[in-house]
Motif scaffolding. Structure first.
Motif, PDB file in Angstrom:
ATOM      1  N   TYR A 102       0.794  -1.233   0.000  1.00 38.92           N
ATOM      2  CA  TYR A 102       0.000   0.000   0.000  1.00 38.92           C
ATOM      3  C   TYR A 102       0.825   1.281   0.000  1.00 38.92           C
ATOM      4  CZ  TYR A 102      -4.106  -2.811   1.116  1.00 38.92           C
ATOM      5  OH  TYR A 102      -5.126  -3.732   1.070  1.00 38.92           O
ATOM      6  N   ASN A 119      -7.220   1.475   7.927  1.00 39.22           N
ATOM      7  CA  ASN A 119      -7.956   0.243   8.205  1.00 39.22           C
ATOM      8  C   ASN A 119      -6.965  -0.832   8.646  1.00 39.22           C
ATOM      9  OD1 ASN A 119      -6.811  -1.003   5.885  1.00 39.22           O
ATOM     10  ND2 ASN A 119      -8.450  -0.203   4.581  1.00 39.22           N
ATOM     11  N   GLU A 120      -7.506  -1.969   9.046  1.00 40.57           N
ATOM     12  CA  GLU A 120      -6.656  -3.030   9.597  1.00 40.57           C
ATOM     13  C   GLU A 120      -5.662  -3.562   8.566  1.00 40.57           C
ATOM     14  OE1 GLU A 120      -8.851  -6.004  12.017  1.00 40.57           O
ATOM     15  OE2 GLU A 120     -10.526  -4.622  11.739  1.00 40.57           O
ATOM     16  N   GLU A 121      -6.102  -3.656   7.321  1.00 44.01           N
ATOM     17  CA  GLU A 121      -5.241  -4.227   6.274  1.00 44.01           C
ATOM     18  C   GLU A 121      -4.009  -3.360   6.029  1.00 44.01           C
ATOM     19  OE1 GLU A 121      -5.759  -6.086   1.794  1.00 44.01           O
ATOM     20  OE2 GLU A 121      -7.522  -5.329   2.842  1.00 44.01           O
ATOM     21  N   LEU A 153      -1.673  -3.631   9.061  1.00 42.81           N
ATOM     22  CA  LEU A 153      -0.923  -4.889   9.050  1.00 42.81           C
ATOM     23  C   LEU A 153       0.171  -4.860   7.994  1.00 42.81           C
ATOM     24  CD1 LEU A 153      -0.539  -7.761  10.112  1.00 42.81           C
ATOM     25  CD2 LEU A 153      -2.296  -8.520   8.493  1.00 42.81           C
ATOM     26  N   ASP A 154      -0.121  -4.265   6.862  1.00 45.38           N
ATOM     27  CA  ASP A 154       0.865  -4.153   5.791  1.00 45.38           C
ATOM     28  C   ASP A 154       2.106  -3.402   6.270  1.00 45.38           C
ATOM     29  OD1 ASP A 154       1.643  -4.393   2.947  1.00 45.38           O
ATOM     30  OD2 ASP A 154       1.377  -2.216   2.918  1.00 45.38           O
ATOM     31  N   ASN A 165      -8.236  -5.494  15.810  1.00 44.03           N
ATOM     32  CA  ASN A 165      -9.617  -5.676  15.353  1.00 44.03           C
ATOM     33  C   ASN A 165     -10.600  -5.106  16.378  1.00 44.03           C
ATOM     34  OD1 ASN A 165     -12.172  -7.789  15.493  1.00 44.03           O
ATOM     35  ND2 ASN A 165     -11.630  -7.192  13.407  1.00 44.03           N
ATOM     36  N   TYR A 175       0.093  -4.272  15.792  1.00 45.33           N
ATOM     37  CA  TYR A 175       0.398  -5.491  15.023  1.00 45.33           C
ATOM     38  C   TYR A 175       1.886  -5.842  15.129  1.00 45.33           C
ATOM     39  CZ  TYR A 175      -4.051  -6.216  12.501  1.00 45.33           C
ATOM     40  OH  TYR A 175      -5.356  -6.497  12.166  1.00 45.33           O
TER      41      TYR A 175
END
Length: 283
Positions: free
Chosen positions: A126, A165-167, A170-171, A221, A245
């Motif tokens: 991202y 966002n979470e994604e 995490l990235d 989350n 994370y």
């Protein structure tokens, strides 16, 4: 030609004059809501993965931010500080890394660690190189004078997240994990965020505590869920989520260092913003 970013919030979020800025930072440490003492710089100890730090004007959130920087001083200077903030301006890309060059503040120039910035982008799905998102953003900028006041010759990587966002969190955490584990980079991750915004003191304090409980549990989350379900206007869940994370991947725990609001500073409690300082430390 060296790429330079000038300080866009000197004179508003923090003093423009160098001596006044140093005094403002020292006053943050000595404030009744601050640590109470000036920090002492120690030899490098790799204990904390990173810190949550607020980013309002120094007169409001400086004393709370000082708790994180007090601990940073105690653990010594890493190779690089990766400073991640939310995008308040709406400018630029969804996930923006400043590539190279220097950032200027009234305390002097700070070098971008272009090797680390390139690796983050190369490891990420991202995050891209983008300057526009950073030009008028305060969430990263206000952290830098605190670091300059502690250490000489720091290196930073500024990152601004619009798509929180979470994604995406995490990235970034995966990229930072690779830097630490695969590349041996000694970094400290600063997640820049304020807590709930512009509600009465009691409501904001209660909402902040709900979010901080999920942060203490390293539950990304759960954090996003509790923010959404309770209309908690924490502005940097993306940066904080990335740090959590990363902390989980590195077997860490969260220690809340200080929680207060603008109302605790000013006495005006009808309409406050929450601030928290925390460290993510190896278990």
């Amino acid at each position: 030609m060296v790429l330079k970013r000038q300080a866009s919030h000197a004179g508003s979020f923090y003093p423009l004059n160098k001596d006044d800025l140093i005094k403002s930072i020292e006053n943050s440490y000595l404030h009744k809501l601050g640590p109470g003492n000036l920090p002492k710089i120690n030899e490098r100890k790799k204990e904390s993965i990173g810190y949550i730090v607020p980013h309002a004007g120094y007169m409001y959130s400086g004393p709370i931010a000082a708790h994180s920087y007090f601990n940073i001083a105690n653990e010594g200077k890493p190779k690089v500080f990766v400073i991640v903030g939310p995008n308040h301006t709406g400018l630029g890309e969804n996930a923006s890394v400043w590539k190279e060059g220097i950032w200027q503040t009234p305390l002097g120039d700070v070098e971008i660690d272009n090797e680390v910035s390139r690796l983050i982008v190369s490891y990420s799905k991202y995050f891209t190189f983008d300057e526009e998102a950073h030009l008028y953003e305060h969430s990263v900028e206000v952290q830098i004078p605190f670091l300059q006041q502690l250490f000489n010759d720091i290196k930073i990587v500024p990152i601004v997240i619009k798509l929180q966002n979470e994604e995406v969190s995490l990235d970034l955490a995966n990229a930072l994990y690779k830097l630490i584990v695969d590349n041996g980079v000694d970094l400290v991750n600063i997640a820049s965020s304020d807590m709930n915004h512009y509600e009465p003191y009691d409501i904001t304090y209660k909402k902040d505590e709900m979010a901080l409980k999920k942060i203490e549990e390293l539950d990304v989350n759960g954090l996003f869920k509790v923010l959404d379900e309770n209309n908690i206007t924490m502005c940097g869940p993306g940066p904080v989520g990335a740090l959590l994370y990363l902390g989980k991947k590195m077997n860490s725990r969260v220690q809340i260092l200080k929680h207060a609001t603008s109302g605790d500073i000013t006495g005006e409690k009808d309409w406050v913003v929450g601030y928290a300082a925390a460290r993510v430390v190896k278990a």
